[in-house]
Design a protein around this motif. Structure first.
Motif, PDB file in Angstrom:
ATOM      1  N   ILE B  76       0.827  -1.211   0.000  1.00 25.83           N
ATOM      2  CA  ILE B  76       0.000   0.000   0.000  1.00 25.83           C
ATOM      3  C   ILE B  76       0.870   1.272   0.000  1.00 25.83           C
ATOM      4  CG2 ILE B  76      -0.373   0.198   2.515  1.00 25.83           C
ATOM      5  CD1 ILE B  76      -3.332   0.874   1.792  1.00 25.83           C
ATOM      6  N   TYR B  77       1.989   1.243   0.726  1.00 22.81           N
ATOM      7  CA  TYR B  77       2.842   2.435   0.749  1.00 22.81           C
ATOM      8  C   TYR B  77       3.591   2.598  -0.577  1.00 22.81           C
ATOM      9  CZ  TYR B  77       2.033   3.325   5.720  1.00 22.81           C
ATOM     10  OH  TYR B  77       1.461   3.637   6.926  1.00 22.81           O
ATOM     11  N   GLU B  78       3.945   1.478  -1.223  1.00 23.61           N
ATOM     12  CA  GLU B  78       4.614   1.572  -2.522  1.00 23.61           C
ATOM     13  C   GLU B  78       3.622   2.056  -3.589  1.00 23.61           C
ATOM     14  OE1 GLU B  78       7.600   1.664  -3.432  1.00 23.61           O
ATOM     15  OE2 GLU B  78       7.494   1.362  -5.587  1.00 23.61           O
ATOM     16  N   HIS B  79       2.381   1.607  -3.498  1.00 22.48           N
ATOM     17  CA  HIS B  79       1.332   2.130  -4.389  1.00 22.48           C
ATOM     18  C   HIS B  79       1.260   3.651  -4.234  1.00 22.48           C
ATOM     19  CE1 HIS B  79      -2.375   2.430  -6.622  1.00 22.48           C
ATOM     20  NE2 HIS B  79      -3.032   2.889  -5.580  1.00 22.48           N
ATOM     21  N   SER B  80       1.316   4.100  -2.998  1.00 24.36           N
ATOM     22  CA  SER B  80       1.258   5.527  -2.720  1.00 24.36           C
ATOM     23  C   SER B  80       2.479   6.249  -3.307  1.00 24.36           C
ATOM     24  CB  SER B  80       1.183   5.752  -1.212  1.00 24.36           C
ATOM     25  OG  SER B  80       0.831   7.079  -0.920  1.00 24.36           O
ATOM     26  N   LEU B  81       3.660   5.676  -3.096  1.00 19.68           N
ATOM     27  CA  LEU B  81       4.886   6.316  -3.589  1.00 19.68           C
ATOM     28  C   LEU B  81       4.857   6.438  -5.115  1.00 19.68           C
ATOM     29  CD1 LEU B  81       7.629   7.571  -3.261  1.00 19.68           C
ATOM     30  CD2 LEU B  81       8.607   5.336  -2.779  1.00 19.68           C
ATOM     31  N   LYS B  82       4.362   5.400  -5.779  1.00 11.89           N
ATOM     32  CA  LYS B  82       4.275   5.463  -7.247  1.00 11.89           C
ATOM     33  C   LYS B  82       3.320   6.574  -7.676  1.00 11.89           C
ATOM     34  CE  LYS B  82       5.762   0.884  -8.595  1.00 11.89           C
ATOM     35  NZ  LYS B  82       5.412  -0.477  -8.178  1.00 11.89           N
ATOM     36  N   LEU B  83       2.232   6.758  -6.928  1.00  7.73           N
ATOM     37  CA  LEU B  83       1.315   7.863  -7.241  1.00  7.73           C
ATOM     38  C   LEU B  83       1.997   9.213  -7.018  1.00  7.73           C
ATOM     39  CD1 LEU B  83      -2.009   6.482  -5.710  1.00  7.73           C
ATOM     40  CD2 LEU B  83      -1.481   6.752  -8.133  1.00  7.73           C
ATOM     41  N   TRP B  84       2.759   9.317  -5.908  1.00  3.11           N
ATOM     42  CA  TRP B  84       3.501  10.564  -5.640  1.00  3.11           C
ATOM     43  C   TRP B  84       4.377  10.928  -6.837  1.00  3.11           C
ATOM     44  CZ3 TRP B  84       2.412  13.996  -2.126  1.00  3.11           C
ATOM     45  CH2 TRP B  84       1.967  13.649  -0.845  1.00  3.11           C
ATOM     46  N   GLU B  85       4.984   9.899  -7.439  1.00  2.97           N
ATOM     47  CA  GLU B  85       5.960  10.159  -8.506  1.00  2.97           C
ATOM     48  C   GLU B  85       5.317  10.815  -9.729  1.00  2.97           C
ATOM     49  OE1 GLU B  85       7.693   6.210  -8.502  1.00  2.97           O
ATOM     50  OE2 GLU B  85       9.512   6.954  -7.536  1.00  2.97           O
ATOM     51  N   GLY B  86       3.998  10.676  -9.884  1.00  2.00           N
ATOM     52  CA  GLY B  86       3.357  11.316 -11.026  1.00  2.00           C
ATOM     53  C   GLY B  86       2.379  12.419 -10.648  1.00  2.00           C
ATOM     54  N   LEU B  87       2.300  12.704  -9.354  1.00  2.00           N
ATOM     55  CA  LEU B  87       1.191  13.534  -8.870  1.00  2.00           C
ATOM     56  C   LEU B  87       1.302  15.023  -9.245  1.00  2.00           C
ATOM     57  CD1 LEU B  87      -1.373  12.689  -7.410  1.00  2.00           C
ATOM     58  CD2 LEU B  87      -0.316  13.356  -5.245  1.00  2.00           C
ATOM     59  N   SER B  88       2.524  15.560  -9.222  1.00  2.00           N
ATOM     60  CA  SER B  88       2.681  16.979  -9.581  1.00  2.00           C
ATOM     61  C   SER B  88       2.186  17.223 -10.996  1.00  2.00           C
ATOM     62  CB  SER B  88       4.153  17.411  -9.469  1.00  2.00           C
ATOM     63  OG  SER B  88       4.529  17.521  -8.122  1.00  2.00           O
ATOM     64  N   GLU B  90       0.162  15.249 -12.755  1.00  2.00           N
ATOM     65  CA  GLU B  90      -1.255  14.922 -12.884  1.00  2.00           C
ATOM     66  C   GLU B  90      -2.149  16.054 -12.371  1.00  2.00           C
ATOM     67  OE1 GLU B  90      -2.309  11.026 -11.330  1.00  2.00           O
ATOM     68  OE2 GLU B  90      -4.282  11.819 -10.791  1.00  2.00           O
ATOM     69  N   LEU B  91      -1.756  16.636 -11.243  1.00  2.00           N
ATOM     70  CA  LEU B  91      -2.563  17.703 -10.646  1.00  2.00           C
ATOM     71  C   LEU B  91      -2.204  19.068 -11.212  1.00  2.00           C
ATOM     72  CD1 LEU B  91      -2.455  16.534  -6.895  1.00  2.00           C
ATOM     73  CD2 LEU B  91      -4.300  16.190  -8.543  1.00  2.00           C
ATOM     74  N   ASP B  92      -1.178  19.103 -12.048  1.00  2.00           N
ATOM     75  CA  ASP B  92      -0.703  20.349 -12.641  1.00  2.00           C
ATOM     76  C   ASP B  92      -0.411  21.387 -11.549  1.00  2.00           C
ATOM     77  OD1 ASP B  92       0.074  22.132 -14.542  1.00  2.00           O
ATOM     78  OD2 ASP B  92      -1.951  22.857 -14.974  1.00  2.00           O
ATOM     79  N   TYR B  93       0.361  20.952 -10.562  1.00  2.00           N
ATOM     80  CA  TYR B  93       0.684  21.824  -9.424  1.00  2.00           C
ATOM     81  C   TYR B  93       2.016  21.325  -8.873  1.00  2.00           C
ATOM     82  CZ  TYR B  93      -0.677  24.989  -5.625  1.00  2.00           C
ATOM     83  OH  TYR B  93      -0.768  26.041  -4.757  1.00  2.00           O
ATOM     84  N   ASP B  94       2.951  22.202  -8.662  1.00  2.00           N
ATOM     85  CA  ASP B  94       4.256  21.768  -8.167  1.00  2.00           C
ATOM     86  C   ASP B  94       4.153  21.403  -6.684  1.00  2.00           C
ATOM     87  OD1 ASP B  94       6.842  21.243  -7.577  1.00  2.00           O
ATOM     88  OD2 ASP B  94       7.582  23.297  -7.860  1.00  2.00           O
ATOM     89  N   LEU B  95       4.190  20.107  -6.402  1.00  2.00           N
ATOM     90  CA  LEU B  95       4.091  19.651  -5.009  1.00  2.00           C
ATOM     91  C   LEU B  95       5.447  19.698  -4.302  1.00  2.00           C
ATOM     92  CD1 LEU B  95       1.764  16.552  -5.555  1.00  2.00           C
ATOM     93  CD2 LEU B  95       1.111  18.928  -5.107  1.00  2.00           C
ATOM     94  N   GLN B  96       6.466  20.134  -5.013  1.00  2.00           N
ATOM     95  CA  GLN B  96       7.837  20.154  -4.486  1.00  2.00           C
ATOM     96  C   GLN B  96       8.215  18.784  -3.931  1.00  2.00           C
ATOM     97  OE1 GLN B  96       8.490  23.595  -1.971  1.00  2.00           O
ATOM     98  NE2 GLN B  96       8.049  24.987  -3.661  1.00  2.00           N
ATOM     99  N   PHE B  97       7.790  17.767  -4.687  1.00  2.00           N
ATOM    100  CA  PHE B  97       8.130  16.394  -4.319  1.00  2.00           C
ATOM    101  C   PHE B  97       9.592  16.167  -4.670  1.00  2.00           C
ATOM    102  CE2 PHE B  97       8.035  11.782  -5.723  1.00  2.00           C
ATOM    103  CZ  PHE B  97       8.067  11.282  -4.438  1.00  2.00           C
ATOM    104  N   SER B  98      10.389  15.860  -3.668  1.00  2.00           N
ATOM    105  CA  SER B  98      11.836  15.787  -3.830  1.00  2.00           C
ATOM    106  C   SER B  98      12.340  14.435  -3.345  1.00  2.00           C
ATOM    107  CB  SER B  98      12.466  16.928  -3.024  1.00  2.00           C
ATOM    108  OG  SER B  98      13.835  16.683  -2.804  1.00  2.00           O
ATOM    109  N   GLN B  99      12.731  13.578  -4.298  1.00  2.10           N
ATOM    110  CA  GLN B  99      13.199  12.226  -3.934  1.00  2.10           C
ATOM    111  C   GLN B  99      14.684  12.279  -3.581  1.00  2.10           C
ATOM    112  OE1 GLN B  99      11.234  10.514  -7.544  1.00  2.10           O
ATOM    113  NE2 GLN B  99      10.542   8.946  -6.111  1.00  2.10           N
TER     114      GLN B  99
END
Lengths: 77, 400
Positions: B76-88, B90-99
């Motif tokens: 479930i957490y890996e499913h979430s992480l994969k979504l995070w990787e495309g979320l900025s 997809e939502l057209d908003y900079d989530l400042q997701f920094s791996q």
């Protein structure tokens, strides 16, 4: 930080205590359903308000005792 | 200067909805978004007693990772992480997701064994994981004190390079904007005060802004879920505790990864703006007070200085606490409740933020189909009766 009234040592700093969770949880009878046993093992009250709970004066007299604490205001009575 | 456009409307609640989500934090907003995006359900309201994302969403330490031990959690957490990787995008908003990579330090032989075991378990589950010895830790994060003379010397660490941080406010705003665009009502200042239940089914919620009929009700209220469950007439295996965190004054960029330590108990990252963000463990006692004991902060800062002596002159800017709902096995509860068509998503304890998109995804699917999503199924409430617990105390990073 809480000031907890130990019945033996008087009010002492929270640092001296261990928390024991809800007070007065009785062990069910030997013949009990799985659901009742699960509730006994895992389910506790979690009120937003007054809560009767156990504290252990680990760094003092090593006594377990019960206090009533308000879980929003932290008042103890 | 004119005020910029609002990202979402501020509607009054309508008398009835197909789905009413209780809680306008990250999980509630993500659930609303995926209900619309994945299932075409838009006659939906999100009810928030305060303002959107002003609870735990505004109080977490923004760390994202998926290196949990057990198969169910990794999934479930890996499913979430994969979504995070495309979320900025997809939502057209900079989530400042920094791996930027997440280190979990080991300070004892037991920690080392647990860490190595977790690396192997992660790899078997398709989660990226590496084991670093102390020299490699120093190379990856030069600020960490790996001296053998430390009180709790660093013996190694697990590293998840795909882990990192995101900007929590941006996540909430981006999800809220999209949910709103689908026509979902995000109703703020609307506290749920009761449920109308007939024949074992929930038919409406009573709120501070009137009665709202609901086809389905979905709880997503984190630390306050027990309070709502009590209103609906059932108990959950949850205890609510303060979880404290703090930030320092702003610094130049000095720390480019996330460092966590279970043993000395602190987790540190540097926000994009420059503050050091530090989290502690939960306070021992039940509380809804959104503040905890000073001694917890003291222990957390002592741990931080042990790991980062260079921070000894850094000043604390502010401290705060969120109220987390902790379950007996440190895993969430997702799915059905004793009340028909009343669903629960709770018990995320200290791990809720990183799960935001994944939890929203599986919860929306569960609500839309009236049965648990396969990733949510192991996290059903009945595991406490069957005994099929998912004991994540070790990998949950915060001692509960």
């Amino acid at each position: 930080m809480l000031l907890i009234p130990c019945p033996f040592c008087g009010p002492r700093d929270e640092n001296e205590f261990r928390y024991g969770g809800q007070a007065g949880v009785a062990c069910p009878e030997r013949k009990t359903s799985d659901a009742e046993w699960a509730a006994y093992l895992f389910v506790r009250d979690n009120p937003k308000g007054w809560f009767r709970e156990r504290w252990f004066h680990a760094h003092g007299c090593r006594t377990w005792f019960t206090v009533e604490r308000h879980t929003l205001t932290q008042e103890i009575r | 200067m004119t005020h910029p456009d609002f990202l979402w409307r501020d509607p009054d609640p309508r008398p009835s909805y197909d789905v009413v989500i209780v809680g306008g934090g990250g999980h509630g907003l993500a659930t609303a978004y995926y209900l619309a995006r994945n299932h075409g359900l838009t006659n939906v309201a999100v009810l928030e007693k305060g303002w959107l994302a002003g609870g735990n969403m505004a109080r977490n330490t923004t760390i994202i990772r998926s290196n949990y031990l057990w198969d169910e959690s990794a999934a479930i957490y890996e499913h979430s992480l994969k979504l995070w990787e495309g979320l900025s995008a997809e939502l057209d908003y900079d989530l400042q997701f920094s791996q930027r990579g997440v280190l979990n330090l080991a300070h004892s032989l037991g920690d080392v064994r647990e860490g190595r075991r977790r690396v192997e378990a992660n790899r078997l589950n398709g989660v990226d994981a590496e084991w670093l010895d102390a020299d490699e830790v120093k190379k990856f994060c030069p600020l960490v004190n790996v001296s053998a003379r430390a009180r709790y010397p660093v013996l190694g660490a697990t590293l998840q390079r795909r882990g990192g941080i995101a900007k929590h406010d941006h996540v909430a705003w981006a999800l809220a904007r999209r949910a709103d665009a689908y026509g979902i009502d995000l109703v703020q200042g609307c506290e749920v005060t009761g449920f109308e239940i007939s024949g074992g089914r929930v038919t409406a919620v009573r709120t501070s802004r009137g009665r709202i009929a609901a086809g389905t009700v979905a709880l997503a209220a984190a630390g306050h879920t027990s309070v709502l469950a009590e209103l609906a007439g059932f108990r959950l295996p949850l205890q609510s505790h303060p979880l404290q965190a703090l930030v320092s004054e702003l610094l130049e960029p000095v720390l480019d990864c996330v460092v966590m330590s279970n043993a000395v108990h602190v987790y540190v990252s540097q926000a994009h703006k420059g503050e050091l963000v530090m989290g502690a463990g939960i306070d021992a006692y039940n509380s809804y007070g959104q503040r905890g004991g000073v001694h917890v902060i003291e222990a957390q800062m002592a741990a931080a200085l042990e790991l980062f002596p260079v921070f000894s002159r850094v000043r604390v800017l502010r401290t705060w606490a969120g109220i987390v709902d902790v379950s007996p096995d440190a895993s969430p509860i997702i799915g059905r409740t004793p009340v028909e068509n009343l669903f629960v998503n709770a018990g995320w304890g200290t791990g809720g933020f990183k799960a935001t998109p994944g939890a929203g995804w599986v919860y929306a699917d569960t609500i839309a189909h009236g049965r648990p999503h396969p990733l949510a199924e192991p996290f059903a409430l009945d595991r406490f009766t069957t005994g099929a617990l998912i004991d994540e105390h070790g990998a949950a990073a915060v001692a509960h």
